[in-house]
Design a protein around this motif. Structure first.
Motif, mmCIF file in Angstrom:
data_model
loop_
_atom_site.group_PDB
_atom_site.id
_atom_site.type_symbol
_atom_site.label_atom_id
_atom_site.label_comp_id
_atom_site.label_asym_id
_atom_site.label_seq_id
_atom_site.Cartn_x
_atom_site.Cartn_y
_atom_site.Cartn_z
ATOM 1 N N TYR A 13 0.812 -1.272 -0.017
ATOM 2 C CA TYR A 13 0.129 -0.194 -0.171
ATOM 3 C C TYR A 13 0.817 1.362 -0.016
ATOM 4 C CZ TYR A 13 -2.593 3.873 1.953
ATOM 5 O OH TYR A 13 -2.886 5.061 2.281
ATOM 6 N N ARG A 74 -12.435 1.992 -4.343
ATOM 7 C CA ARG A 74 -11.227 3.068 -4.360
ATOM 8 C C ARG A 74 -10.107 2.972 -5.682
ATOM 9 N NH1 ARG A 74 -13.225 6.719 -0.717
ATOM 10 N NH2 ARG A 74 -13.636 5.697 1.260
ATOM 11 N N TRP A 125 -8.148 5.259 1.486
ATOM 12 C CA TRP A 125 -8.030 3.822 1.481
ATOM 13 C C TRP A 125 -7.136 3.311 2.730
ATOM 14 C CZ3 TRP A 125 -5.920 1.074 -3.565
ATOM 15 C CH2 TRP A 125 -6.193 -0.419 -3.417
ATOM 16 N N ASP A 194 -9.349 -4.005 -0.980
ATOM 17 C CA ASP A 194 -10.133 -2.806 -1.006
ATOM 18 C C ASP A 194 -11.583 -2.910 -0.222
ATOM 19 O OD1 ASP A 194 -11.439 -0.471 -1.489
ATOM 20 O OD2 ASP A 194 -11.216 -0.289 -3.723
#
Length: 469
Positions: A13, A74, A125, A194
């Motif tokens: 991420y 997202r 996120w 997600d």
């Protein structure tokens, strides 16, 4: 999910932040000086163009936040925004020798709108990946740490390849950004779950809850879907006093960081009489200290509290800026020490406030019963951009009016302020160092007694979990 998989997801991420951060220094710090001074567009016109672009950019923030909250994922926003921003970066960072204001305005708008489409859902996120107080700080630190490494690339690559010309420097950074983005953005799309995809809402109630990919802490509920922002819902945002207080402090501290950032190349060149290579080394030092200091701030925040540690970092920056007026012409070493201290303080500015904002999002869900993480982070992002817009839109026209770029570069500390050139340099000193000190003092006063700490946030998560079931 195992601890190893959660760490892997958090690491993946954070990777796109590395690519996204590389053009940050050119876009916010170097480009205004490049277009306004080096390419001859003029400080006043350049400042006004950047102000207009960022005003347009800010308008898109709440729209993107609202739409990404209502979407089922997202990921399309992150991917699409990255592509649009990459196109804008290429043309904005490779300008013609005599660019027009329309060229600057057009491609800067493309870049910043694409950046918004990427950044707002990306930040939201990250806030959704964990509900744990300390883990959120770690996720934010990973993301911002990757961003600082990207900024180190931005400062280090020109030094490594001996690229001293500003146009060659921006072209190199644009190429590296696009290549790294093409690698890291697909990774996050493929490997990071997600959270929105796990939320199912029927008749305004949650029937399936999200499972965090990073933490086993209780997930935050989505009591009902966010409707089109109406005046009553916006009023509800302002009723969240924790959010308003944090946002105001973030804006004020953003101004305190943004004003010296946009004036940095001008202060190095005209205030200290240093060259392009010195500037590159100082930028590298500044962000290297931020990278080194960030883990220290994060560890301390788990013991003392995020808001108190953030305040301590701002006090350290205040103390460093206080010594700027005593610098003399060519004082590289003295300014390097100041850059090291303010850079270390930047590590806290980047890692801790977004983590506090994620905790405030919990309070917003508990107090108002709706899920609007994207909207809250859109306003957060918009506030940061407003700070940079004000910094460039005010500082550059003032310095341009005073004729800063027509000065020969004298000793700021010893210059005769009755001389027009010395007046311009004195104003540069005030804008670069004195104004940030005052602003950071205000932000410290606002945040020192911030009431949402680890104990309160843990209680909020437990109450949200009971509400779900």
């Amino acid at each position: 999910m195992t601890q190893q998989n959660r760490l892997f997801s958090a690491f993946i991420y954070a990777l796109p932040a590395l690519a996204a951060a590389i053009p940050t220094i050119p876009a916010y710090v170097l480009l205004p000086s490049l277009y306004g001074d080096t390419l001859g567009l003029g400080l006043t016109l350049t400042g006004l163009v950047f102000f207009a672009v960022r005003v347009i950019d800010m308008i898109t923030d709440p729209l993107v936040g609202y739409l990404s909250d209502r979407s089922q994922s997202r990921k399309p926003w992150v991917a699409g925004g990255a592509v649009i921003a990459g196109i804008g970066i290429w043309f904005l960072f490779n300008p013609p020798l005599l660019p027009s204001a329309f060229y600057l305005f057009g491609w800067a708008t493309v870049l910043f709108v694409g950046w918004t489409m990427f950044q707002v859902p990306y930040l939201a996120w990250g806030a959704e990946l964990s509900g744990d107080y300390k883990q959120r700080s770690r996720i934010t630190a990973l993301r911002e740490g990757a961003g600082l490494i990207g900024i180190l690339f931005a400062g280090g690559l020109p030094v490594l390849f001996s690229v001293n010309g500003p146009l060659e420097q921006t072209s190199l950074l644009a190429t590296v950004t696009i290549v790294l983005g093409a690698i890291t953005v697909p990774l996050i799309i493929v490997f990071v779950p997600d959270v929105l995809r796990n939320v199912v809402v029927q008749s305004g109630r949650v029937v399936a809850c999200p499972v965090s990919s990073v933490s086993s802490a209780a997930p935050a509920p989505r009591d009902r879907p966010v409707a089109l922002p109406a005046p009553s819902q916006w009023a509800g945002l302002w009723q969240n006093r924790l959010f308003v207080r944090l946002l105001a402090a973030w804006l004020i501290n953003g101004l305190a960081n943004g004003v010296p950032a946009v004036c940095f190349p001008l202060f190095v060149k005209y205030g200290l009489g240093l060259g392009q290579r010195d500037q590159n080394v100082l930028i590298l030092l500044y962000f290297a200290c931020a990278v080194v200091a960030m883990p220290v701030w994060v560890i301390a925040s788990g013991r003392v509290g995020k808001h108190r540690v953030w305040c301590g970092a701002m006090v350290m920056a205040i103390a460093a800026f206080a010594f700027v007026p005593v610098l003399g012409n060519g004082d590289f070493v003295g300014f390097a020490v100041i850059c090291a201290l303010t850079g270390a303080a930047l590590g806290a500015d980047l890692a801790l406030p977004p983590a506090i904002q994620a905790d405030v999002d919990d309070w917003d869900r508990y107090r108002f019963g709706i899920r609007r993480t994207g909207l809250l982070f859109a306003l957060w992002n918009m506030t940061n951009k407003l700070a940079m817009a004000i910094a460039a839109g005010v500082a550059f026209p003032v310095l341009g009016y005073l004729g800063l770029t027509k000065t020969g570069g004298v000793d700021v500390a010893a210059g005769d302020v009755s001389d027009p050139h010395a007046q311009a340099l004195f104003m540069l000193l005030v804008i670069y160092a004195v104004i940030p000190i005052v602003l950071k003092m205000i932000a410290v006063v606002m945040m020192w007694r911030f009431p949402l700490g680890a104990r309160h946030q843990s209680a909020l998560r437990r109450r949200l979990a009971r509400r779900m079931f």
